[in-house]
Design an enzyme around this catalytic site. Sequence first.
Site, PDB file in Angstrom:
ATOM      1  N   PHE A  33      -0.864   3.619   5.530  1.00 35.71           N
ATOM      2  CA  PHE A  33       0.093   3.974   4.451  1.00 35.71           C
ATOM      3  C   PHE A  33       0.013   5.500   4.132  1.00 35.71           C
ATOM      4  CE2 PHE A  33      -1.380  -0.653   2.661  1.00 35.71           C
ATOM      5  CZ  PHE A  33      -0.568  -1.044   3.268  1.00 35.71           C
ATOM      6  N   ASP A  34       1.191   5.844   3.829  1.00 36.63           N
ATOM      7  CA  ASP A  34       1.394   7.376   3.276  1.00 36.63           C
ATOM      8  C   ASP A  34       1.388   7.377   1.939  1.00 36.63           C
ATOM      9  OD1 ASP A  34       3.734   6.654   2.663  1.00 36.63           O
ATOM     10  OD2 ASP A  34       4.710   7.816   4.461  1.00 36.63           O
ATOM     11  N   SER A  35       1.423   8.427   1.129  1.00 34.39           N
ATOM     12  CA  SER A  35       1.734   8.362  -0.239  1.00 34.39           C
ATOM     13  C   SER A  35       2.815   7.785  -0.822  1.00 34.39           C
ATOM     14  CB  SER A  35       1.553   9.810  -0.842  1.00 34.39           C
ATOM     15  OG  SER A  35       2.911  10.713  -0.395  1.00 34.39           O
TER      16      SER A  35
END
Lengths: 76, 315
Positions: A33-35
């Site tokens: 997961f990225d931001s």
Amino acid sequence: MNNFETVAKVLAEYKEIDPSEIKMETTFEELGFDSLDIVEIIMNLEEAFDLELEMHESLVDVKSLISYIESLQAKA
Amino acid sequence: MMKTPLCELLGIEAPILQGGMAWVADADLAAAVSNAGGLGLISAMNADAEWLRTQIRKAKAMTNRPFGVNIMLMSPFADQVAQVVVEEGIKVVTTGAGSPGKYMSAWREAGITVLPVVASVAYAKIAQRSGATAVIAEGCESGGHIGELTTMALVPQVVDAVDLPVIAAGGIGDGRGMAAALMLGAIGVQMGTRFLTAHECNVHPIYKERVLKAKDIDTTATGKRLGHPVRCLKTPFSRKIMKLEADSSVPAAELEAMGVGALRKAVQEGDLEHGTFMSGQIAGMIHKEQSCAEIIREMMDETEQILRGAAKWIK
């Protein structure tokens, strides 16, 4: 469903994996997961828990997410 | 003359914000952009309260026009600098790297216009809920930390999703870009890269030279493996990072460590071996150094001319 099961369900649905793959120790990094993903997940969790969540840099894994949600439930 | 609701909202003549570029956006640049009719911004980056206060006071001595501060919410000094903008009577704050919810009530009470930079619809919705005045929708053409969507795809989707004014950022380098942004539903633009080569910009001469020489394909995004991509110019350093990133035996912590202080080395020392030269994709469109006044005047003239000429397509 308890809090862990609900969180696991939301994360698993987002990632299109089986909820059994989500453990208390699972980190967002492991899930890839990225931001931007985390913002989406926050919105999905808000719906699942009927709470307003804020973004926090301390939210890095399932465990921190659940303790944050529980702190809000305690206040509510 | 061109005018949009952003001019009234911020008390400016040209609906152009200067990006809050860390290490680059100081009092000199902010004051020059504001004096030219746009909205200059000082970047609070990872600096402490006293550094920011000094910059704000310096800018106040150089301009009577409004200017703003960009606050990076992940900064270890975020709480301090959030207070400084209130104490110093700053009227516009842009935020990056997170959601400004926790400072919002103090800022709004102080009459501050809050403009979070957002990279997705969900981000924009959270910003709206937390009380933002407008949002800056920034596409991944921009320099520095980027999201995934392009400005062309992001801006109209954000415009549709929130009831706030939208400012477009990323990939806007001249009047054509600004006219296009207005067509996508934005009421103004934010530009970073275009101001990198401004006379009043204090970046190292090598940095300016690299931007001026850049072609369309000369930027790349590093840090994808770490989950926070950064657009920068291709240099010996960024090529090395890209190579290490592709090598899965190199631990993420080592990559993180290489990035520490790298932007400062580029901006202040022009260090091509260890510095990160952040830049947007429009670097290839910049061919000369200009003053901020020239940049803003050119942007406004070009945009007006294009918008007036747009009727030619209607038969």
